[in-house]
Write a protein that holds these residues in place. Structure first.
Motif, short mmCIF file in Angstrom:
data_model
loop_
_atom_site.label_atom_id
_atom_site.label_comp_id
_atom_site.label_asym_id
_atom_site.label_seq_id
_atom_site.Cartn_x
_atom_site.Cartn_y
_atom_site.Cartn_z
N LYS A 1 -33.08 -28.68 96.52
CA LYS A 1 -33.15 -28.75 97.99
C LYS A 1 -31.79 -28.48 98.62
N ILE A 2 -30.76 -29.11 98.03
CA ILE A 2 -29.41 -28.96 98.59
C ILE A 2 -28.97 -27.50 98.54
N ILE A 3 -29.24 -26.86 97.41
CA ILE A 3 -28.85 -25.45 97.25
C ILE A 3 -29.47 -24.59 98.34
N VAL A 4 -30.76 -24.76 98.52
CA VAL A 4 -31.46 -23.97 99.53
C VAL A 4 -30.81 -24.16 100.90
N HIS A 5 -30.53 -25.41 101.21
CA HIS A 5 -29.96 -25.73 102.52
C HIS A 5 -28.57 -25.10 102.71
N VAL A 6 -27.70 -25.31 101.72
CA VAL A 6 -26.33 -24.82 101.84
C VAL A 6 -26.30 -23.30 101.86
N LYS A 7 -27.14 -22.68 101.03
CA LYS A 7 -27.15 -21.22 100.99
C LYS A 7 -27.53 -20.63 102.33
N GLN A 8 -28.49 -21.29 102.98
CA GLN A 8 -28.90 -20.84 104.31
C GLN A 8 -27.73 -20.85 105.28
N LEU A 9 -27.03 -21.97 105.29
CA LEU A 9 -25.90 -22.12 106.22
C LEU A 9 -24.84 -21.07 105.98
N ILE A 10 -24.60 -20.80 104.70
CA ILE A 10 -23.52 -19.88 104.35
C ILE A 10 -23.90 -18.43 104.64
N ASP A 11 -25.19 -18.14 104.49
CA ASP A 11 -25.64 -16.77 104.74
C ASP A 11 -25.48 -16.38 106.20
N ASP A 12 -25.37 -17.37 107.07
CA ASP A 12 -25.19 -17.07 108.49
C ASP A 12 -23.75 -16.69 108.82
N GLU A 13 -22.90 -16.75 107.84
CA GLU A 13 -21.47 -16.59 108.09
C GLU A 13 -20.93 -15.40 107.32
N ASN A 14 -19.91 -14.76 107.85
CA ASN A 14 -19.35 -13.60 107.16
C ASN A 14 -17.95 -13.83 106.61
N ASP A 15 -17.19 -14.67 107.27
CA ASP A 15 -15.82 -14.92 106.85
C ASP A 15 -15.79 -15.91 105.68
N PRO A 16 -15.32 -15.47 104.52
CA PRO A 16 -15.30 -16.36 103.35
C PRO A 16 -14.50 -17.64 103.61
N ARG A 17 -13.50 -17.56 104.46
CA ARG A 17 -12.73 -18.77 104.77
C ARG A 17 -13.60 -19.77 105.50
N LYS A 18 -14.39 -19.28 106.43
CA LYS A 18 -15.33 -20.16 107.14
C LYS A 18 -16.38 -20.68 106.17
N MET A 19 -16.79 -19.81 105.25
CA MET A 19 -17.80 -20.24 104.27
C MET A 19 -17.32 -21.44 103.46
N LEU A 20 -16.06 -21.38 103.07
CA LEU A 20 -15.52 -22.51 102.31
C LEU A 20 -15.52 -23.78 103.14
N GLU A 21 -15.17 -23.64 104.40
CA GLU A 21 -15.20 -24.80 105.29
C GLU A 21 -16.61 -25.36 105.41
N ILE A 22 -17.54 -24.45 105.55
CA ILE A 22 -18.94 -24.88 105.69
C ILE A 22 -19.41 -25.60 104.42
N PHE A 23 -19.07 -25.02 103.30
CA PHE A 23 -19.47 -25.65 102.04
C PHE A 23 -18.87 -27.05 101.94
N ALA A 24 -17.58 -27.13 102.24
CA ALA A 24 -16.90 -28.43 102.16
C ALA A 24 -17.54 -29.44 103.10
N LEU A 25 -17.75 -29.02 104.31
CA LEU A 25 -18.32 -29.93 105.30
C LEU A 25 -19.69 -30.43 104.88
N HIS A 26 -20.51 -29.53 104.39
CA HIS A 26 -21.87 -29.95 104.07
C HIS A 26 -21.96 -30.71 102.76
N HIS A 27 -21.04 -30.43 101.88
CA HIS A 27 -20.99 -31.24 100.66
C HIS A 27 -20.63 -32.69 101.02
N LEU A 28 -19.67 -32.84 101.86
CA LEU A 28 -19.25 -34.19 102.24
C LEU A 28 -20.26 -34.88 103.15
#
Lengths: 204, 204
Positions: free
Chosen positions: B63-90
């Motif tokens: 479930k978590i994977i599906v959710h995070v992947k969705q959020l990241i796919d909306d983004e293009n900047d890898p730097r932002k992607m890392l932020e998003i991953f970090a934020l949602h992991h925490l």
DNA sequence: AAAACATGAATGAGCGTTCATTTATTCCGC
DNA sequence: GCGGAATAAATGAACGCTCATTCATGTTTT
């Protein structure tokens, strides 16, 4: 055989057995057999099964702390200190692989399920990193906006996760030295494209 | 009550009980009581105690994977992607604290002691980070000399260790958002003194 | 009334810990 | 230094308890 020898023998055997089977799957009789003593003998040196684990933590982490602190005290540049810490943390993984496995897996649990036990030695170890970061900030080498509690955990966590990989997988594409260098480098310089910033390029 | 409901009820109860007591200290009867079913009913839905844990891992991480992947796919900047991953992991830590505790503590063990079980879902989750790093390298935003296996572990480990702190200590001096920002920032810009490099200062 | 689902008491293997007994070491009067 | 008592160290079989799992029986659904 002297008393102290048997204490040590049991601890070392426990490390072997626990690394292989984990705390809950390991039998007292396994440890006793490995140490070549009778089951009952264990209870002459330790109160119970948990006591073996706790004593193991305290004594072995204690040794590591003494060692790492010595190495770091010989150095003045906080950036180098981080590299040294990283290198020696990872080196531990191959030099004392069995101990490393026990610490990796059992330390986390025990922090949670042996509520009464505060693992002060472990905290002391991680706080070596805080010390380095703090010193770097004082020397105006590290950013002042670092949140100390976060940055130390981030650095330690990076090392810890890397060593977990090392322990679990049989083959490693990188050397310990490369990995340590890369991790401290990432922290010092970030992962952004080079040319803008270069680690350790300016002398302190 | 439908079959699938009971499966879910048992899994959710297992998360509650395991987060409190850990796998080896948790009794099947504890889980059964929490789920308001008979002990035997558990065995209509799962083969054994381990099977509950494994199923829990697979389904919840899935479930978590599906959710995070969705959020990241909306983004293009890898730097932002890392932020998003970090934020949602925490964020996961406070939104699903009990699940987080189980994953933190039990996942490590099971990787080691249930040898036959390869936790592919977990690997898939961590590899989201590899993907981001790779993309950043292709876009010439991240350094080319990153060792992929090291960098992904370092980033994930930093997050993981931070969330452990979050879970263990009752009070937190920082918000989740601050912590996530700081960690991605450390990775992107390093901890060196500012002025030389600034994260996200150039638009992609 | 058959099939599916659910129950929870009973089973039995597993193992931490104990302790009666054995073995080793130390002590001391001579 | 020797015999042998006192003390210490070590042993491992036996105890007692804890569960994971099973299954004969009961309940609900189709």
């Amino acid at each position: 055989m002297r008393t102290s020898d048997k204490h040590q023998k049991i601890i070392q055997s426990a490390i072997k057995v626990l690394s292989r089977k984990g705390f809950f799957n390991a039998r007292i009789s396994d440890i006793a057999k490995e140490a070549q003593v009778a089951d009952g003998t264990i209870y002459l040196y330790f109160n119970n099964k948990y006591d073996i684990l706790i004593t193991l933590f305290e004594e072995e982490i204690g040794k590591i702390i003494v060692h790492v602190k010595q190495l770091i005290d010989d150095e003045n540049d906080p950036r180098k200190m981080l590299e040294i810490f990283a290198l020696h943390h990872l080196k531990l993984m191959e030099e004392k692989r069995e101990l490393a496995e026990v610490l990796q897996v059992e330390l986390r649990q025990s922090n949670k399920f042996m509520k009464e036990y505060r693992n002060t030695k472990f905290i002391e170890y991680v706080d070596i990193v805080s010390g380095i970061l703090h010193k770097g900030q004082e020397m105006e080498i590290f950013r002042k906006d670092l949140l100390p509690g976060i940055a130390k955990r981030a650095f330690f966590g990076a090392l810890d996760e890397t060593s977990r990989l090392w322990i679990l997988s049989p083959k490693h594409p990188y050397t310990i030295e490369e990995a340590a260098k890369q991790i401290s480098n990432i922290f010092l310089a970030g992962i952004g494209k080079p040319g803008v910033n270069k680690t350790l390029s300016k002398a302190s």
